[in-house]
Design a protein around this motif. Structure first.
Motif, mmCIF file in Angstrom:
data_model
loop_
_atom_site.group_PDB
_atom_site.id
_atom_site.type_symbol
_atom_site.label_atom_id
_atom_site.label_comp_id
_atom_site.label_asym_id
_atom_site.label_seq_id
_atom_site.Cartn_x
_atom_site.Cartn_y
_atom_site.Cartn_z
ATOM 1 N N SER A 12 0.827 -1.214 0.000
ATOM 2 C CA SER A 12 0.000 0.000 0.000
ATOM 3 C C SER A 12 0.857 1.258 0.000
ATOM 4 O O SER A 12 0.542 2.238 -0.688
ATOM 5 N N ALA A 13 1.947 1.226 0.759
ATOM 6 C CA ALA A 13 2.817 2.402 0.834
ATOM 7 C C ALA A 13 3.485 2.675 -0.508
ATOM 8 O O ALA A 13 3.580 3.835 -0.942
ATOM 9 N N ILE A 14 3.929 1.641 -1.179
ATOM 10 C CA ILE A 14 4.589 1.841 -2.476
ATOM 11 C C ILE A 14 3.578 2.294 -3.517
ATOM 12 O O ILE A 14 3.859 3.185 -4.331
ATOM 13 N N ARG A 15 2.396 1.721 -3.506
ATOM 14 C CA ARG A 15 1.350 2.186 -4.424
ATOM 15 C C ARG A 15 1.036 3.654 -4.187
ATOM 16 O O ARG A 15 0.830 4.422 -5.139
ATOM 17 N N ALA A 16 1.000 4.059 -2.924
ATOM 18 C CA ALA A 16 0.719 5.466 -2.608
ATOM 19 C C ALA A 16 1.833 6.374 -3.118
ATOM 20 O O ALA A 16 1.574 7.475 -3.620
ATOM 21 N N ARG A 17 3.076 5.930 -2.991
ATOM 22 C CA ARG A 17 4.203 6.729 -3.499
ATOM 23 C C ARG A 17 4.151 6.850 -5.018
ATOM 24 O O ARG A 17 4.427 7.921 -5.575
ATOM 25 N N ILE A 18 3.792 5.772 -5.688
ATOM 26 C CA ILE A 18 3.645 5.828 -7.148
ATOM 27 C C ILE A 18 2.536 6.801 -7.528
ATOM 28 O O ILE A 18 2.698 7.627 -8.433
ATOM 29 N N ALA A 19 1.403 6.707 -6.839
ATOM 30 C CA ALA A 19 0.267 7.579 -7.153
ATOM 31 C C ALA A 19 0.617 9.051 -6.904
ATOM 32 O O ALA A 19 0.261 9.924 -7.706
ATOM 33 N N HIS A 20 1.317 9.322 -5.807
ATOM 34 C CA HIS A 20 1.701 10.703 -5.488
ATOM 35 C C HIS A 20 2.637 11.257 -6.561
ATOM 36 O O HIS A 20 2.450 12.382 -7.054
ATOM 37 N N THR A 21 3.633 10.454 -6.940
ATOM 38 C CA THR A 21 4.572 10.909 -7.963
ATOM 39 C C THR A 21 3.874 11.083 -9.307
ATOM 40 O O THR A 21 4.174 12.038 -10.044
ATOM 41 N N ALA A 22 2.963 10.190 -9.623
ATOM 42 C CA ALA A 22 2.225 10.306 -10.880
ATOM 43 C C ALA A 22 1.430 11.607 -10.932
ATOM 44 O O ALA A 22 1.383 12.276 -11.978
ATOM 45 N N ARG A 23 0.819 11.988 -9.810
ATOM 46 C CA ARG A 23 0.065 13.246 -9.778
ATOM 47 C C ARG A 23 0.973 14.433 -10.053
ATOM 48 O O ARG A 23 0.619 15.343 -10.808
ATOM 49 N N ILE A 24 2.158 14.425 -9.445
ATOM 50 C CA ILE A 24 3.107 15.519 -9.672
ATOM 51 C C ILE A 24 3.502 15.585 -11.147
ATOM 52 O O ILE A 24 3.647 16.670 -11.725
ATOM 53 N N ALA A 25 3.675 14.405 -11.753
ATOM 54 C CA ALA A 25 4.095 14.336 -13.155
ATOM 55 C C ALA A 25 2.923 14.479 -14.126
ATOM 56 O O ALA A 25 3.120 14.367 -15.344
ATOM 57 N N ARG A 26 1.720 14.718 -13.581
ATOM 58 C CA ARG A 26 0.501 14.841 -14.392
ATOM 59 C C ARG A 26 0.263 13.569 -15.211
ATOM 60 O O ARG A 26 -0.063 13.615 -16.402
#
Length: 223
Positions: A12-26
């Motif tokens: 869950s933590a890694i998925r959240a980090r991926i999702a957060h970074t994806a949002r920053i990268a649009r």
């Protein structure tokens, strides 16, 4: 090594980090496949992630994957298996029979062996062409200068070329190498980018990775 009850939390933590970074990268997090690198880990260590709903896993060696995954796939038939290690041409038929994606296509002889195996079996796993992005003699992958010819050979053989793969040099900053692979992929009309591991997957996501290969951040350090 991570205990069984910690694995879903790590996932869950890694998925959240991926999702957060994806949002920053649009970008959309759903466009990024997290490959849980389960090499060297026994079936009982993998099962908690399967129970938690994860379905993409990476193995280095055909023989190890053959020992673990048939039984796991009986219980979880929608699992997708990625072969991410160097592949010998004489293992091509076994790889095609087992894998849903092969991430280390790096030479014409392997292209020929994989094409023959795919034609014989009717299975056509996705193929990522590995590029030796840091020009390191000890690493697999085709030289950057040889990539156009290898891609042409793979396409002529009707391999399903899904993208490019790289492992940047360590311990230097990975970002320039990821950016270079993304540019090379654009130049050659390839959309998939298999890049980024436990220490740098967020950087890879920022720079366009479609597949990240995460092992120790999930399972803990291997013995």
């Amino acid at each position: 090594m991570t205990s069984d009850d910690q694995l879903p939390d790590h996932l869950s933590a890694i998925r959240a980090r991926i999702a957060h970074t994806a949002r920053i990268a649009r970008r959309e997090a759903a466009d990024i496949t997290l490959i849980a690198v389960s090499k060297t880990h026994p079936a009982e260590a993998i099962r908690p992630l399967l129970v938690a709903g994860h379905r993409d896993f990476g193995e280095n060696r055909v023989q190890e994957a053959q020992a673990k995954w048939p039984a796991l796939r009986e219980a979880f038939p929608d699992t997708r298996l990625h072969l991410i290690g160097q592949l010998q041409s004489n293992k091509a038929a076994e790889a095609v029979a087992l894998a849903d994606a092969i991430h280390a296509v790096d030479r014409p002889s392997l292209v020929t062996a994989l094409a023959r195996a795919m034609d014989a079996s009717g299975r056509r796993p996705d193929c990522f062409v590995q590029v030796n992005i840091g020009e390191e003699p000890q690493k697999g992958g085709c030289a950057i200068a040889d990539l156009p010819a290898l891609l042409a050979t793979a396409r002529a053989a009707d391999l399903p070329v899904a993208g490019l793969m790289c492992i940047p040099p360590a311990p230097v900053e990975a970002a320039p190498y990821f950016a270079l692979l993304a540019k090379i992929a654009r130049d050659h009309g390839v959309t998939g980018l298999s890049m980024g591991m436990s220490d740098d997957f967020e950087t890879a996501v920022m720079l366009g990775a479609t597949h990240v290969r995460v092992g120790s951040a999930l399972f803990g350090a291997r013995a």
